[in-house]
Structures are given as C-alpha cells and as structure tokens.
Design an enzyme around this catalytic site. Sequence first.
Site, short mmCIF file in Angstrom:
data_model
loop_
_atom_site.label_atom_id
_atom_site.label_comp_id
_atom_site.label_asym_id
_atom_site.label_seq_id
_atom_site.Cartn_x
_atom_site.Cartn_y
_atom_site.Cartn_z
N VAL A 108 1.20 -3.35 4.26
CA VAL A 108 1.02 -4.61 4.97
C VAL A 108 2.33 -5.40 5.10
O VAL A 108 2.42 -6.32 5.90
CB VAL A 108 -0.11 -5.40 4.26
CG1 VAL A 108 0.42 -6.05 2.98
CG2 VAL A 108 -0.75 -6.41 5.17
N TYR A 112 -5.56 5.24 7.05
CA TYR A 112 -6.88 4.61 7.09
C TYR A 112 -7.72 5.18 8.23
O TYR A 112 -7.77 6.40 8.42
CB TYR A 112 -6.76 3.08 7.23
CG TYR A 112 -5.85 2.45 6.21
CD1 TYR A 112 -6.07 2.68 4.85
CD2 TYR A 112 -4.79 1.67 6.59
CE1 TYR A 112 -5.23 2.11 3.90
CE2 TYR A 112 -3.95 1.08 5.65
CZ TYR A 112 -4.18 1.32 4.30
OH TYR A 112 -3.35 0.76 3.39
N TYR A 134 -2.78 -3.57 -10.69
CA TYR A 134 -2.76 -3.22 -9.26
C TYR A 134 -1.95 -4.24 -8.45
O TYR A 134 -1.12 -3.87 -7.62
CB TYR A 134 -4.20 -3.12 -8.74
CG TYR A 134 -4.28 -2.82 -7.27
CD1 TYR A 134 -3.97 -1.54 -6.80
CD2 TYR A 134 -4.65 -3.80 -6.35
CE1 TYR A 134 -4.02 -1.26 -5.44
CE2 TYR A 134 -4.70 -3.52 -4.99
CZ TYR A 134 -4.39 -2.25 -4.54
OH TYR A 134 -4.43 -1.97 -3.19
N LYS A 171 0.54 3.47 -2.98
CA LYS A 171 -0.67 4.24 -3.31
C LYS A 171 -0.43 5.73 -3.52
O LYS A 171 -0.91 6.29 -4.51
CB LYS A 171 -1.75 3.99 -2.24
CG LYS A 171 -2.33 2.58 -2.30
CD LYS A 171 -3.24 2.30 -1.09
CE LYS A 171 -3.79 0.86 -1.15
NZ LYS A 171 -4.49 0.50 0.10
N SER A 231 0.80 -1.23 0.00
CA SER A 231 0.00 0.00 0.00
C SER A 231 0.83 1.27 0.00
O SER A 231 0.30 2.35 -0.25
CB SER A 231 -0.92 0.03 1.23
OG SER A 231 -1.91 -0.94 1.10
#
Lengths: 600, 600
Positions: free
Chosen positions: B267, B249, B197, B75, B72
């Site tokens: 992660v 988040y 992705y 991103k 992530s």
Amino acid sequence: MRHDQEGPPGDPLSGLLDQVRRSLRDLGGGAPASYIPELSRVDPDLFGLSLCALDGQVYGSGDTQVPFTVQSVSKPFVFALALADRGLEEVLTRVGAEPSGEAFNSIRLEPGTGRPPNPMVNAGAIVTTSLVAGDTPEARFDRILDGLSAFAARPLAVDEAVYASERATGDRNRALAYLMHNAGSLTGDVEDQLDVYFRQCSVLVTCDDLAVMHATLAAGGVNPVSGTRVVAPRHAQHVLAVMATCGMYDASGQWMLQVGMPAKSGVSGAIGVALPGQFGIGVFSPPLEEKGNSVRGIAACHLLSDQFGLHLMRASVPERRPMPPRSLDPAPLRSLRHRPRDQRAALEAHPDRIRVHVMQGDLDFATAEQTLRAARELPAAVGWFALDLTRVGRIEPVAADLLRALGENLRGRDVRMVLADPDQRQAMVHAADEFPDLGRALESCEDAFLTDLGIDPAAPVPLADCDLFGRVDPDLRAALADAFDTLRLADGDSVAPPARQLRERIVLWYVESGRLAVCADTAKAVPALRTWSAGPGAALTPADFPARIARRVLAERDTVCRTLTASGLVRLRALAPEAVAHLERAPLEGADTVDRPDAG
Amino acid sequence: MRHDQEGPPGDPLSGLLDQVRRSLRDLGGGAPASYIPELSRVDPDLFGLSLCALDGQVYGSGDTQVPFTVQSVSKPFVFALALADRGLEEVLTRVGAEPSGEAFNSIRLEPGTGRPPNPMVNAGAIVTTSLVAGDTPEARFDRILDGLSAFAARPLAVDEAVYASERATGDRNRALAYLMHNAGSLTGDVEDQLDVYFRQCSVLVTCDDLAVMHATLAAGGVNPVSGTRVVAPRHAQHVLAVMATCGMYDASGQWMLQVGMPAKSGVSGAIGVALPGQFGIGVFSPPLEEKGNSVRGIAACHLLSDQFGLHLMRASVPERRPMPPRSLDPAPLRSLRHRPRDQRAALEAHPDRIRVHVMQGDLDFATAEQTLRAARELPAAVGWFALDLTRVGRIEPVAADLLRALGENLRGRDVRMVLADPDQRQAMVHAADEFPDLGRALESCEDAFLTDLGIDPAAPVPLADCDLFGRVDPDLRAALADAFDTLRLADGDSVAPPARQLRERIVLWYVESGRLAVCADTAKAVPALRTWSAGPGAALTPADFPARIARRVLAERDTVCRTLTASGLVRLRALAPEAVAHLERAPLEGADTVDRPDAG
C-alpha cells in the site's frame, strides 16, 4: 481393452515413465465419475502416461492409446481457439481470468459484469465455446473439432453415446448457461451453445493425444508432430498463464505450490500438463478424488515434478555457476593467423587493445547481465570487445536486447563490439560486426588495429622483399627466390591434399599475397573448425598442414604462394648455406618484410 | 528528498531502466494511500526502479534509495521465515495456499478449518507472522526484523510513527485476527500477534532493498549480495509459487496472464517481482489504483515483461532451434593424438566404433531428450558414445537424470558412454567415465578400442624398433638411433619452450614411452585448450610445437623422448641418405613399429 504397452523397449525415457507408472499402479482410492453410465462403466485399472517432446517424439507407458472423452481438458484448447478468433481483449469482456477459489461447477458470476470467473470452470468454458467463430452451431463445432484435431495432429471424433448422456444430464450446466444469458455474458441461443459445449466435451482422445495437444501449447502454438502452427505464440502463452492460476479449480494454488506446471484435469480421469519450452504430458486413470481429479494422475504429476525438478518456480541457480561467462584477461589472446614479424611485434606491443569475452549456455537475462558487467570493467586501452557466442545455445529476446544496448554503449566509448557466432543469428545487427568463429573475429580486430597503426596486413609481400633469407644481398635474394615455384590459387581453391604434397616434396610455403586457411573438410562438423590462416609474409612447413585429420587448406581470396621442394632446398643450400639456415628457422620465427627505404 | 539518480552513467542496463521509468514518469492517475497520515503525506512524484541481478549487482533508476514502509511486500518474506521455522506441512494446517479471488482485506475463512485463504492477504499474513519462531512477541519480531534484514543484506529499522498509526487504525485487521482466533487458526494473544504484524508492516526499506530481497527468492534463498543463505531452496520455491497465484490479490490471474512473473504489491506504492533464476525487481511510486496497487509500478512491470519477453509462460522455442545437439556422423572424428601407423590403420579400419555427440546451451529436458533420440539411432557397430558437454552451460536435474538413465541403458547395449566436461560436474557418475575435454575422452575411447583389438597403445616403442628409418638393416637402425639424444621427462614436466628448442636446433622428437601433450599456458584460458598429444611411436617436428601462442608441451606421465638436432641430422644424412629421406616424411606419415617375429 487393456493395453500394457511399455514404450519402445530399451528407451531410457520410456523406462522412466514406466517406473513412475509402476510405482503408482497399486495406488488405490477414488472412483470413476458416475453421473453418466458411460463414464462409470470404464475399467478403473486403465492407466496411461504419455509425454510429447518438442521435437514431436511421443513417449508412453501403459494405456496410452485407449480412447476416452476429453471433457474439461478441452477447455484450454477451446479458450485458445476463442483467443485466435476474437483476440484477448474481446474474450476478456465476456469471461474473467481470475481463480475463483471455487469448484468446477461454481455458479458465481462477477458482480456488475456477470462474467464467469475464468475459462477453466464450466461457466467460463461455455462462454469461450460460444466465442469460437462460426455462423451456426454446426460451423462452430466444426471449427472446434478441427481445432482440437490440429492440436492433436490427427482427426478426432465424437463419442455419440457420451454426448447424448451429457446432454440428457447437463442440468447444472444448463442452469449456469441461463444465468449467464440472463446476466448478458452468454449470448445467442442457450440450447445451441450448450449443444456445442456438450459435443466438445464428448470428443474422444487418447493419452498420447493429450501429450501432443499440450506439447503444442508448450511449443508456443506450433504442433511439434505435424509442424503446423495452430495458434499464435501469445495465445499459447495466455492459455498457459490461465491454466497456471485456474487450471486445477479450487486446488490451483496448491498445484502451483507443489507441482508447479500449468495443468488441466477432466472428469474422465485425464490430466494434461504443459511445461513451456519443454514438453506436454497426458495422464489417464479414471478413479477420481473428491474434487474430481484423477487420483493416480495427480500422484504421477507430483512424482514427475519432484523427481525431475520440473517446478516452474525452481531457481535453477547452481550454488556456483558451473560455466560463467568469462573474459580472457590478461592473457593476450591472439588469432591463429600466421603473420609476418612486424605485425606480430605490433600486436605484442599492445596486448590490451582486444578483449575477448566467452559466453556459454543459454543467453538469458542473467548471463547477458554478466557480460554487461565485464564490459563495464574494460580497461581504457581496449578498442575491440569480441564476444564469443560459439558455445551459446538459445538467445532469449531480453539477452539480445541487452547485448544490442551494450554494442551501442560501447560505440559511444569508442570500443567496437565484434561477435563470433557460427549461426549468424544476427541478433545484434547494427550494433556489432558478426563473424562465424572467434578466429575470424579476432583476425578482423587485429587487422583493424594494424590498419590504425598504418600497417596494411593485406598488402602483398613479394618473396624477394621479405627477410626469409636473412640479411643477404638483394641480388642473391632474387636468385634464391627463383628457386621457388609459384602457385596461384583463386578464391575458394584448395591446396593439394597432403598425399600430393608428399609426392611433390614441398618443404616450404610462402604466402606472397591473398590468404590461406585450414578448414574442416566436412559440412557436418562442429563450427569453428577453421584453425589457422596465413596472410602475406607468412611461411609454412608441411607440419603446419593438417595431415592427421580430415581438413583442407583453402584460399580465402585470390592468393599467390611460393613453394620450395626438397630438391629446390638442396640447390639453395649449395648456393647459400647461411640463407637456408635462416630460412629453416622461418616457420618458427615468422618472416618479416625487409627494411625498405620507404618504410617508416 | 528527491533523488533523481540515473544509475552509473553509460551503463546499458541502467539505461534501459531509465527508459522504462522516463516513459512512465508522466503517467497520472491514482492517489497515495490515505488511511494513515504518514502514507498520505508522501511525494506522489517519487518513482524508483531497481533491479538486482543474481550476481548481486544492483541497477537502478530514479528514487531507488528513498525509504518507505514495506507494508504488504513483507508478506512473502515472513511466509518464508514461517516455512523455515515450521515447515510447509505445519504452515499449511494454519493457512491455505489458494487464491481467494477477493481483496487484500477479505474476511473469508475456509469453512471447517477456519484457515485464511493464503499468506498474501492480510488474514493469512497475520497467521504466518504468528508462526515465526520466538517465545515472546519481542523475540518473534526480532527474528522477523533479522530475517527481513538478511533478505535485504543490510540492517533494517522500523518507522515508529507509521507503526503507531497502523496500530491505532488497524480495526479491520484486528477484526480479522479475532475472527481467526475464534476459528482456531490464530493462536496466542491476539493483541500481541497484531503488534508484531503492525511492526513488520512498518519496517523501512528502499527500492534497492526490494530488488535485493526478491533476488534472494529468485536465487533459491541465497542472498546474491551477501552470499548468505537465508532460506532453503524449497522454501524459496514455495514462496514464489504462492506469489504467482495469490501475490496480486484479486488481480493475480490477470497478472499471471499479462505480466507472468511472481510479484507482491504493498500500500505504500511498492511492487516486488522475482523471476526464478534471473533477477529481483523493486518498483516504488506511491499513487495507487482502486485495488491498492501502484499505478506506475504496475505499468513498469507490464512494460518490462512485454519489452523483454520475460513472461514465465513464454515458450522460448525458436522456430528453428539455433544450435541443436548433433552427432558428428558419419565423419570419422578422431582425437588429435599422434599415433604410430598401426594404431591409425586400426582406427581408420573401424571408423564407426566411436560416436561423438556435441551438446550446446543449457541442458534441460528438451535438449537431453534429443540426446536420447540420437543414442537410440546409433548403428550397431558403435561401442563408445562420447557426449561432449564442453559447450554446455547449466545442467538441470531432469537432464542429469535422463543422461544417467541413458548411460545405464547404453551399458545394457554394450555401448560405453564417455563424457567430456571441463567442469567435471560429475552429474552422471557411475553411468559414464568423465574427461575434462573431448580430446581426452576420444583418446580414451580409441585406447580402449585398440586394447580390445590386442594393441597396447601405451606400450613403449623403442626408437631402434620403429620404422622411422624405413626398411633398413637392424644394425644400421641402431646406429641411426644413436645419433638421437635422450630426453627424460617426469610426469608433469614441461618440454623446453620454443626459444630454447630453437637454440638447440632440435628438428625431430620421437616419443619412446609415456605421453606428451600441448596445453594452454594460462590457468585463465578457456577449457579444452589441450590440443594434440603424442604417445609411444609418435614423431614430431618443431612445427608441431606451438610457437605462436602461449602454450606449453607437458609430459602427462613419465616420458622418454628421443630428439634429433640439426647437426645430428647432417651426420645421419651422411650415414644413410635414404633413411633420412624416410625420416623426413615421418611426421607426415606417422611412424610405425617394425614387423617383429613376436608380433601377431
């Protein structure tokens, strides 16, 4: 009721605020809040824009002194008071700090804890209001009114009509409060808690007040107008952080994306903005868009952020840093101490022992890191690393930490760090010696180096022992020295001003012991105006003395000077013309001690 | 596989990172991600901490070069690439920018538009990945891999095993993608989009890479290691803003509250942090807490923020500003131009015409505003306002705007603003004249003022017309002048160095026309080392010349100098002892033109 105040005429900052306001005055759309008659009756053309700088100066344009009820703009300040009374940890057990992605009157509570999402939505604000210290509802509200007044630097009051209407129409807030009471996140008598909350929303403020209130947050909790500390720095920081992520309800992300300053809006048409370390802003224009924010208020914040580049996420890194810190290398930078020839020769023979690093601008992580790099690349010969902070503005804590670590690191490498800082900020105490200007710092490095070499730069050099007259017979030298007068100065004494020197026709000064220095004659001058100094063995002419600017020559310790007048010079010339020719070159060449049998 | 690299030994910044890492090495709790075998097999003791400064220097502690999949943490960078390819407006039609208050794999889409809440959750990232330019999935992935490599300043590659596992286990992401495809926010072939992705999440990076990538965002889009611009400044700003509100988040609000730096976690146990204008950080430690963030990574960020005061909302306002801008007032500050007596008298008679304002530190809103205040309080007599920027670091756009407005405002009040700025940043062009140092700025103000008074400070003053010799007969004056030599210098010529002057025994210089100035002799020196200058009518002695420091005397325009040697002085003394006595006082008193019939 219309005040078309335009700020002090001719003030450029008020002028810029006027421009912003004028460019948006005709922006239409939206309507004032209508859930109570008091808000719906407001003149929709009212438009004020105020800015409070962190020195307490308030600039304004338009209707900056029209009172309106603070409504949701009270939330950050009551949150601040709750933090002051309960501390962050306890407050967070009762209310979250997460953006909910929902509207101001969202009814969503955290599963499990029953906490409202954050103190910027109504539910959260009802909780923070209940957390302000006070044994009774009245005491709690007094504390809130006093606190808001302290943020505004003037006594505020409640609009009783609005308060009555709020209480009469507050069904949704009542529902929220009962839900939270049921979930355990709101304690005490629900109606009492709501009553304090409705009264808090009905406090009357002006656009100027909002600017001052937000400037207090931007200043870390000290009101810049009154000078009073209202909340602790860490609590001001907490409030700004929560405003940044939650202040604009379900448009908070967009707000950070496009405006980039912590803000809070209210249903009376007000928006408050705080930029940490910079200013507070209040905007007031009643017509609201569908999410309940002032149409012109939002536009004004966008304009200010864009036009002035005020976005918090703006990387203010010029393509080329205009003034990087730099090391003065390899040019041997020397102090302006007048030194006898042997000292100069020693310093010139080792030009790489002392390194100077000049810093400029504010010292933050980035500038301090560049200094660490410069220090890492020091040649092995360097024994003193002089950091010049005289051109530095503020020193961030991280920069002080890094420089302190550097000082310790250098000590381990046998390099002494020396600081020149007119403010003696002592940020780096224990890691370095500190001097008020680079000249004194350099002199100290040079003196230490000379001492290491076995030369005592402070040792007196009697006129009869110096080579000012060239290689002449000791008897003649003593006779020549007799033609000089003796001037004894105590530490702190001034040498006579130029006019008197002129009258006395002194053509040469010779320092036998102690020290002279030229210093600025005014306490208000920029720092580091001390230019040269002169220790034992130095010879000076009138032109070394500052005749053209308001300065004076001071003895920096008990000093013995020998002076020669023009008529003394005539006598000397008759006695020993060659010695005088040598003497006349002295100020250019510098004097030196005569070779003595006991000198190495 | 364990690298316990501790940074270059003896580097204080690496030492501080070592301290942070050591203090957290024994922090337990959490477990590596287990949804695919590749992640669960990682050594949980790996722990790296890297920092990249905006000059491209990378500091590290621990396992900073162990590769792991970016997950992530890709991103923000793919969002940046989508912004570069499509622009903010188009991207925002497909993905929101609001914190959702939900977990990374939240399935909530915006009612009506079907947009995922923001580009930092999986759903939003799948959309931004699909928005990167490229006609085929392969072309799009190549663009992404090239882009991530440009952010890292080295070619990156995919971990094919992780990619295969991600694709095999990505059911929830597949579900999200189909939901968005159904809602219209994701277009094209769903499996193709997902494939890009999954590959993007499987790109291998190191802790050092993350530091460089985030430093690129912190530097406004220019990679500080390669020097390449990767994205536009406004896009870097957009990315940081979205990281600030959505990066962590459903803990983003808490993160802003307690850490206060834009960040993104992944992660595999990585966290990337960017502080605008300061640095990028990468932390890597696989064990995750329940929300999917690295346990030690989070602790390290908290520690760095607390210990170094790096919180974005920290108001860096010292209780007392250490170095406020200040006006040099009322001390009459004069340039170090040697001027003839009539000019000095005129300047001394009007000490309040020129005001100097010294600024220091970085120029932001707050410091510029203080300058506006100082300017507002100028006495009516002031005709020139000289702003000294020589001690200023960076100039923020808002400060340049305010100073430009000030210049225009002053012009309306018949006050001329003059800037001293060695970097000639031209921030305020059209509003003020700019000079490389305060001396030249002041000289220009003084010259303009003298011109207003009818005195031409550049007019030649022939030696025979000046009063250097006192009140003597014009014939004698001419005879005396004949004892002087004539030295013609072209613009830019240097006067002979001290050693040669010494040989020639010049005891007096007189400037008939043009100008001399003392300048630093090294290009590397700090700016503003030009000290005095001398125009027509000025008389100088050897001691005015810089014998003790590496400087030289330059003609700043075509200049005619008259010089007197020691032997010339002896001849003059025989001719007219009184005139010589007068002459010897000249450097102290300054020369002046003789009263002439045609002079007013």
